[in-house]
Design a protein around this motif. Sequence first.
Motif, PDB file in Angstrom:
ATOM      1  N   UNK A  25     129.017   2.553 -91.422  1.00  0.00           N
ATOM      2  CA  UNK A  25     128.102   2.502 -90.289  1.00  0.00           C
ATOM      3  C   UNK A  25     128.805   2.962 -89.017  1.00  0.00           C
ATOM      4  N   UNK A  26     128.096   3.739 -88.214  1.00  0.00           N
ATOM      5  CA  UNK A  26     128.560   4.054 -86.865  1.00  0.00           C
ATOM      6  C   UNK A  26     128.239   2.875 -85.953  1.00  0.00           C
ATOM      7  N   UNK A  27     128.861   2.845 -84.784  1.00  0.00           N
ATOM      8  CA  UNK A  27     128.533   1.794 -83.817  1.00  0.00           C
ATOM      9  C   UNK A  27     127.078   1.888 -83.389  1.00  0.00           C
ATOM     10  N   UNK A  28     126.585   3.109 -83.232  1.00  0.00           N
ATOM     11  CA  UNK A  28     125.192   3.300 -82.835  1.00  0.00           C
ATOM     12  C   UNK A  28     124.252   2.630 -83.834  1.00  0.00           C
ATOM     13  N   UNK A  29     124.562   2.773 -85.132  1.00  0.00           N
ATOM     14  CA  UNK A  29     123.729   2.165 -86.163  1.00  0.00           C
ATOM     15  C   UNK A  29     123.848   0.642 -86.155  1.00  0.00           C
ATOM     16  N   UNK A  30     125.058   0.131 -85.979  1.00  0.00           N
ATOM     17  CA  UNK A  30     125.259  -1.321 -85.960  1.00  0.00           C
ATOM     18  C   UNK A  30     124.491  -1.948 -84.800  1.00  0.00           C
ATOM     19  N   UNK A  31     124.584  -1.351 -83.628  1.00  0.00           N
ATOM     20  CA  UNK A  31     123.857  -1.871 -82.464  1.00  0.00           C
ATOM     21  C   UNK A  31     122.360  -1.887 -82.720  1.00  0.00           C
ATOM     22  N   UNK A  32     121.866  -0.853 -83.371  1.00  0.00           N
ATOM     23  CA  UNK A  32     120.433  -0.770 -83.670  1.00  0.00           C
ATOM     24  C   UNK A  32     120.020  -1.787 -84.734  1.00  0.00           C
ATOM     25  N   UNK A  33     120.829  -1.932 -85.785  1.00  0.00           N
ATOM     26  CA  UNK A  33     120.519  -2.857 -86.885  1.00  0.00           C
ATOM     27  C   UNK A  33     120.307  -4.280 -86.379  1.00  0.00           C
ATOM     28  N   UNK A  34     121.127  -4.691 -85.410  1.00  0.00           N
ATOM     29  CA  UNK A  34     121.106  -6.076 -84.937  1.00  0.00           C
ATOM     30  C   UNK A  34     120.497  -6.214 -83.544  1.00  0.00           C
ATOM     31  N   UNK A  35     119.909  -5.126 -83.074  1.00  0.00           N
ATOM     32  CA  UNK A  35     119.234  -5.140 -81.767  1.00  0.00           C
ATOM     33  C   UNK A  35     120.161  -5.682 -80.687  1.00  0.00           C
ATOM     34  N   UNK A  36     121.377  -5.150 -80.651  1.00  0.00           N
ATOM     35  CA  UNK A  36     122.385  -5.605 -79.708  1.00  0.00           C
ATOM     36  C   UNK A  36     122.321  -4.740 -78.450  1.00  0.00           C
ATOM     37  N   UNK A  37     122.186  -5.385 -77.309  1.00  0.00           N
ATOM     38  CA  UNK A  37     122.123  -4.675 -76.030  1.00  0.00           C
ATOM     39  C   UNK A  37     123.512  -4.465 -75.450  1.00  0.00           C
ATOM     40  N   UNK A  38     124.343  -5.514 -75.515  1.00  0.00           N
ATOM     41  CA  UNK A  38     125.713  -5.451 -75.024  1.00  0.00           C
ATOM     42  C   UNK A  38     126.617  -6.230 -75.969  1.00  0.00           C
ATOM     43  N   UNK A  39     127.890  -5.823 -76.039  1.00  0.00           N
ATOM     44  CA  UNK A  39     128.820  -6.509 -76.936  1.00  0.00           C
ATOM     45  C   UNK A  39     130.245  -6.239 -76.483  1.00  0.00           C
ATOM     46  N   UNK A  40     131.178  -6.901 -77.145  1.00  0.00           N
ATOM     47  CA  UNK A  40     132.590  -6.543 -77.037  1.00  0.00           C
ATOM     48  C   UNK A  40     133.038  -6.083 -78.421  1.00  0.00           C
ATOM     49  N   UNK A  41     134.085  -5.262 -78.453  1.00  0.00           N
ATOM     50  CA  UNK A  41     134.469  -4.580 -79.690  1.00  0.00           C
ATOM     51  C   UNK A  41     135.942  -4.773 -79.992  1.00  0.00           C
TER      52      UNK A  41
END
Length: 299
Positions: free
Chosen positions: A206-222
């Motif tokens: 998974x790309x980060x773009x896909x992970x953010x979309x999968x979990x409906x994440x608006x902001x995060x730390x990595x």
Amino acid sequence: MSLIDAISRYKKAYRNWVSVLYNTYKARKLNGKSYHKVKVILRSNGKICEVNPVLVGIYTFLLEYPNNIKDIDIENNTISFTFKGFKLKFIELEKGDPVAAFAREDYKFLNPKDEVVIDIGANIGDSSIYFCVEGAKKVIALEPYPYLFKLLSENVNINGCADKIVPLNAGYGKDGVIGIDESFIPDAKSDLKESKDGNGRLINLYSLKTILSMFNIKEAVLKMDCEGCEYNLLNEDRDTIRRFKRIQIEYHYGYEELYKYLKDNNFDVEYTEPRSDYNSYASNPNMEVGYIYATRKED
């Protein structure tokens, strides 16, 4: 680590430190296989047990950080300790890096309290559980190897973090799949290798773009520690990378490209100087290793 340092640490940890040192060395000459156990007598309480030879060393390192790590106990392939008032227990901790996560608190920069954390290279779950203990809202924990993913899931459940940690049997990179040999038992320093025959168990990437979309994440730390896969970050678009408030990367083949990419996307970036490391478990064993710390600036 010098022999003098090893003797000092083992004397503090074990009443039978001479035989422990000898038998640990002997077991490691046999590649440190888990079935080569070392008999130890703990200096703290006189407990006698047989322990994985790598865990023997980890125990001595954890004793060096009494401000963070207390009440350490080992048994066969498990280790337990108290960290900031939380009683934790891990299966096969020798495949992780508890000294980095809990003793040195290497991920303190990410300040995970009340944050969503994406943990790429979660391994057996030590870093993810650290984020959970430190008050993360949610942790998305990616580990591609089935063997390590099973340990990750077990350790998450053992430590009561299942409500906050979401284990994903997946790797990071361009969206797709990779065939992995299920019988392969990786080391903590193993990079992601496709099965030699091209078959194996299919694992999602998974790309980060896909992970953010999968979990409906608006902001995060990595957090990234994936033995080389971190350079896939260079393929992420600006909108995706700007969703991260703080990023910590363990780089393995130099920092320059990652540093430039993050600076170009308006992050304050610092890095530690690279140190040379030969990693026999990696496809490219000659590494230049260090950390990158990035903080998003306002556009």
